[in-house]
Design a protein around this motif. Structure first.
Motif, PDB file in Angstrom:
ATOM      1  N   UNK A 203       0.814  -1.220   0.000  1.00  0.00           N
ATOM      2  CA  UNK A 203       0.000   0.000   0.000  1.00  0.00           C
ATOM      3  C   UNK A 203       0.850   1.275   0.000  1.00  0.00           C
ATOM      4  N   UNK A 204       1.961   1.244   0.746  1.00  0.00           N
ATOM      5  CA  UNK A 204       2.836   2.429   0.808  1.00  0.00           C
ATOM      6  C   UNK A 204       3.456   2.660  -0.572  1.00  0.00           C
ATOM      7  N   UNK A 205       3.897   1.575  -1.188  1.00  0.00           N
ATOM      8  CA  UNK A 205       4.509   1.661  -2.517  1.00  0.00           C
ATOM      9  C   UNK A 205       3.509   2.228  -3.537  1.00  0.00           C
ATOM     10  N   UNK A 206       2.269   1.760  -3.442  1.00  0.00           N
ATOM     11  CA  UNK A 206       1.236   2.234  -4.373  1.00  0.00           C
ATOM     12  C   UNK A 206       0.978   3.727  -4.199  1.00  0.00           C
ATOM     13  N   UNK A 207       0.952   4.176  -2.954  1.00  0.00           N
ATOM     14  CA  UNK A 207       0.696   5.596  -2.697  1.00  0.00           C
ATOM     15  C   UNK A 207       1.845   6.438  -3.270  1.00  0.00           C
ATOM     16  N   UNK A 208       3.079   5.973  -3.058  1.00  0.00           N
ATOM     17  CA  UNK A 208       4.239   6.717  -3.572  1.00  0.00           C
ATOM     18  C   UNK A 208       4.178   6.768  -5.104  1.00  0.00           C
ATOM     19  N   UNK A 209       3.907   5.617  -5.724  1.00  0.00           N
ATOM     20  CA  UNK A 209       3.810   5.567  -7.200  1.00  0.00           C
ATOM     21  C   UNK A 209       2.764   6.545  -7.720  1.00  0.00           C
ATOM     22  N   UNK A 210       1.597   6.502  -7.074  1.00  0.00           N
ATOM     23  CA  UNK A 210       0.480   7.328  -7.551  1.00  0.00           C
ATOM     24  C   UNK A 210       0.795   8.811  -7.366  1.00  0.00           C
ATOM     25  N   UNK A 211       1.471   9.140  -6.258  1.00  0.00           N
ATOM     26  CA  UNK A 211       1.795  10.549  -6.005  1.00  0.00           C
ATOM     27  C   UNK A 211       2.791  11.088  -7.025  1.00  0.00           C
ATOM     28  N   UNK A 212       3.599  10.203  -7.594  1.00  0.00           N
ATOM     29  CA  UNK A 212       4.642  10.649  -8.529  1.00  0.00           C
ATOM     30  C   UNK A 212       4.190  10.601  -9.990  1.00  0.00           C
ATOM     31  N   UNK A 213       2.905  10.270 -10.220  1.00  0.00           N
ATOM     32  CA  UNK A 213       2.423  10.173 -11.601  1.00  0.00           C
ATOM     33  C   UNK A 213       1.689  11.446 -12.015  1.00  0.00           C
ATOM     34  N   UNK A 214       1.699  11.710 -13.299  1.00  0.00           N
ATOM     35  CA  UNK A 214       0.881  12.809 -13.826  1.00  0.00           C
ATOM     36  C   UNK A 214      -0.583  12.423 -13.668  1.00  0.00           C
TER      37      UNK A 214
ATOM     38  N   UNK B  16      -3.167  12.730 -15.389  1.00  0.00           N
ATOM     39  CA  UNK B  16      -3.797  12.152 -16.590  1.00  0.00           C
ATOM     40  C   UNK B  16      -3.327  10.719 -16.850  1.00  0.00           C
ATOM     41  N   UNK B  17      -2.210  10.359 -16.273  1.00  0.00           N
ATOM     42  CA  UNK B  17      -1.661   9.023 -16.544  1.00  0.00           C
ATOM     43  C   UNK B  17      -2.043   7.992 -15.482  1.00  0.00           C
ATOM     44  N   UNK B  18      -2.885   8.422 -14.554  1.00  0.00           N
ATOM     45  CA  UNK B  18      -3.286   7.466 -13.506  1.00  0.00           C
ATOM     46  C   UNK B  18      -4.504   6.687 -13.990  1.00  0.00           C
ATOM     47  N   UNK B  19      -4.292   5.426 -14.285  1.00  0.00           N
ATOM     48  CA  UNK B  19      -5.395   4.545 -14.695  1.00  0.00           C
ATOM     49  C   UNK B  19      -5.340   3.283 -13.850  1.00  0.00           C
ATOM     50  N   UNK B  20      -6.474   2.597 -13.780  1.00  0.00           N
ATOM     51  CA  UNK B  20      -6.539   1.416 -12.917  1.00  0.00           C
ATOM     52  C   UNK B  20      -5.627   0.295 -13.400  1.00  0.00           C
ATOM     53  N   UNK B  21      -5.570   0.092 -14.730  1.00  0.00           N
ATOM     54  CA  UNK B  21      -4.798  -1.059 -15.217  1.00  0.00           C
ATOM     55  C   UNK B  21      -3.281  -0.830 -15.181  1.00  0.00           C
ATOM     56  N   UNK B  22      -2.868   0.445 -15.108  1.00  0.00           N
ATOM     57  CA  UNK B  22      -1.415   0.700 -15.050  1.00  0.00           C
ATOM     58  C   UNK B  22      -1.007   1.204 -13.666  1.00  0.00           C
ATOM     59  N   UNK B  23      -1.782   0.800 -12.692  1.00  0.00           N
ATOM     60  CA  UNK B  23      -1.606   1.356 -11.348  1.00  0.00           C
ATOM     61  C   UNK B  23      -0.234   1.018 -10.745  1.00  0.00           C
ATOM     62  N   UNK B  24       0.347  -0.133 -11.130  1.00  0.00           N
ATOM     63  CA  UNK B  24       1.635  -0.555 -10.552  1.00  0.00           C
ATOM     64  C   UNK B  24       2.825  -0.120 -11.406  1.00  0.00           C
ATOM     65  N   UNK B  25       2.555   0.552 -12.529  1.00  0.00           N
ATOM     66  CA  UNK B  25       3.660   0.930 -13.434  1.00  0.00           C
ATOM     67  C   UNK B  25       4.431   2.125 -12.854  1.00  0.00           C
ATOM     68  N   UNK B  26       5.737   2.081 -12.985  1.00  0.00           N
ATOM     69  CA  UNK B  26       6.588   3.166 -12.475  1.00  0.00           C
ATOM     70  C   UNK B  26       6.290   4.462 -13.245  1.00  0.00           C
ATOM     71  N   UNK B  27       6.167   5.623 -12.577  1.00  0.00           N
ATOM     72  CA  UNK B  27       5.827   6.868 -13.283  1.00  0.00           C
ATOM     73  C   UNK B  27       6.923   7.288 -14.274  1.00  0.00           C
ATOM     74  N   UNK B  28       6.514   7.623 -15.454  1.00  0.00           N
ATOM     75  CA  UNK B  28       7.492   8.032 -16.470  1.00  0.00           C
ATOM     76  C   UNK B  28       6.903   9.192 -17.281  1.00  0.00           C
ATOM     77  N   UNK B  29       7.330  10.448 -17.135  1.00  0.00           N
ATOM     78  CA  UNK B  29       8.379  10.901 -16.210  1.00  0.00           C
ATOM     79  C   UNK B  29       7.849  11.062 -14.780  1.00  0.00           C
TER      80      UNK B  29
END
Lengths: 247, 93
Positions: B21-32, B34-47
């Motif tokens: 859960x902590x990892x997911x929150x960090x990932x989501x906080x670092x994403x744009x 518009x790029x936050x979607x359910x199916x790519x929720x675990x993908x590393x933010x780029x950029x």
């Protein structure tokens, strides 16, 4: 509230943990988590007479067995005959007996699984801190003495550490139990106020009082909750006070 | 050996349970956003997108002030009330 928000995000049916297996080339999971209406361990209250007769019948059979061991013929005959009649009734007429004209089924809502996971995640840290404090309170001499006596690590834990941590276990159960009884924010964040499968008394109290303007009923639920929490907390406080006085 | 392997497997699972859960929150906080979607929720933010932190801090500041006032006053007052109870208890004992 923060935990609820994080876990709501994590338990989205089309995302979160359900898509985790796709990272390893596996198909996604399909469990709907909070949105499920499925139940398990479902019990139809119409079957109450059947199960009551079954339990009483089994108790009577046990009484007959104990009478047999003690050589009491009269008690044996009465218990055996009563158990026989009751079990016969249960498996013939009892099964068909309906208390209500419709099925009244209740079970464990699977939507609560997600809430339970979130609650465990939230409260584990607190419990770990409690146990850590308890573990530090165990004198090293006691552990060394047990090792010198030839106790294995498992025996050391089971016979020495765990009994010495019993007060911590009790405290943790009391504190977590009363928090769980009055839980509100986790459900509010994860499933919202209007979702029946995850409804709890605190949510119902809030809805009745502030949405339905039924303040008397809301207050009554609040008092019932207080009494339930008191049932958990007061015996613990009383036992602690008694211990202090004895010292 | 088998017992130890099972223990480590359990510990790994527990670690994943607590850290995911902590990892997911960090990932989501670092994403744009518009790029936050359910199916790519675990993908590393780029950029990696830091702007959310700036926006969040601006909104967060005034609310945090309230939290701070509440936390400080509630902690101090409850500690004071608790201390009174201990004092009364000592006198009674």
């Amino acid at each position: 509230m923060v935990t609820g928000t994080i876990w709501r995000w994590l338990l989205q049916p089309q995302g979160g943990v359900n898509v985790l297996p796709t990272l390893f080339g596996l198909p996604p999971l399909s469990f709907p988590w909070l949105t499920t209406r499925a139940q398990t361990l479902v019990f139809d209250w119409n079957q109450l007479p059947f199960y009551t007769a079954l339990v009483v019948g089994l108790v009577l059979l046990y009484l007959a067995w104990s009478a047999l061991r003690e050589g009491e013929r009269r008690r044996l005959l009465w218990s055996l005959a009563s158990a026989g009649v009751l079990l016969l009734w249960a498996f013939t007429l009892g099964r068909g007996l309906k208390l209500l004209p419709y099925p009244e089924t209740h079970g464990f809502s699977l939507a609560l699984v997600g809430v339970i996971l979130a609650a465990v995640w939230q409260m584990s840290g607190y419990t770990m801190a409690l146990y850590l404090a308890g573990l530090r309170g165990i004198p090293v001499e006691v552990l060394e003495a047990a090792r010198v006596d030839g106790a294995s690590e498992w025996q050391l834990f089971r016979r020495v550490v765990f009994p010495m941590l019993a007060p911590i276990t009790l405290s943790a159960m009391i504190v977590l139990g009363h928090i769980a009884l009055k839980i509100f924010d986790l459900i509010f964040a994860m499933a919202g106020l209007d979702y029946a499968p995850t409804d709890v008394p605190a949510i119902y109290m809030y809805l009745l009082a502030f949405r339905g303007n039924q303040f008397a009923k809301g207050a009554a639920i609040g008092i019932l909750l207080l009494l339930l929490v008191a049932l958990v907390v007061v015996p613990y406080l009383a036992s602690q006070l008694r211990k202090e006085v004895r010292r | 050996m088998m017992g130890r392997a099972l223990l480590y497997a359990f510990l790994l699972l527990a670690t994943a349970f607590f850290l995911l859960p902590v990892y997911l929150v960090v990932l989501t906080a670092l994403k744009e956003p518009a790029k936050i979607t359910l199916d790519t929720v675990w993908r590393w933010p780029d950029p990696v997108y830091w702007e959310s932190f700036r926006i969040a801090w601006e909104a967060f500041r005034s609310k945090f002030q309230n939290s701070l006032v509440l936390a400080l006053s509630a902690t101090l007052l409850s500690a004071l009330v608790g201390a009174q109870r201990v004092r009364v208890g000592q006198v009674a004992l």
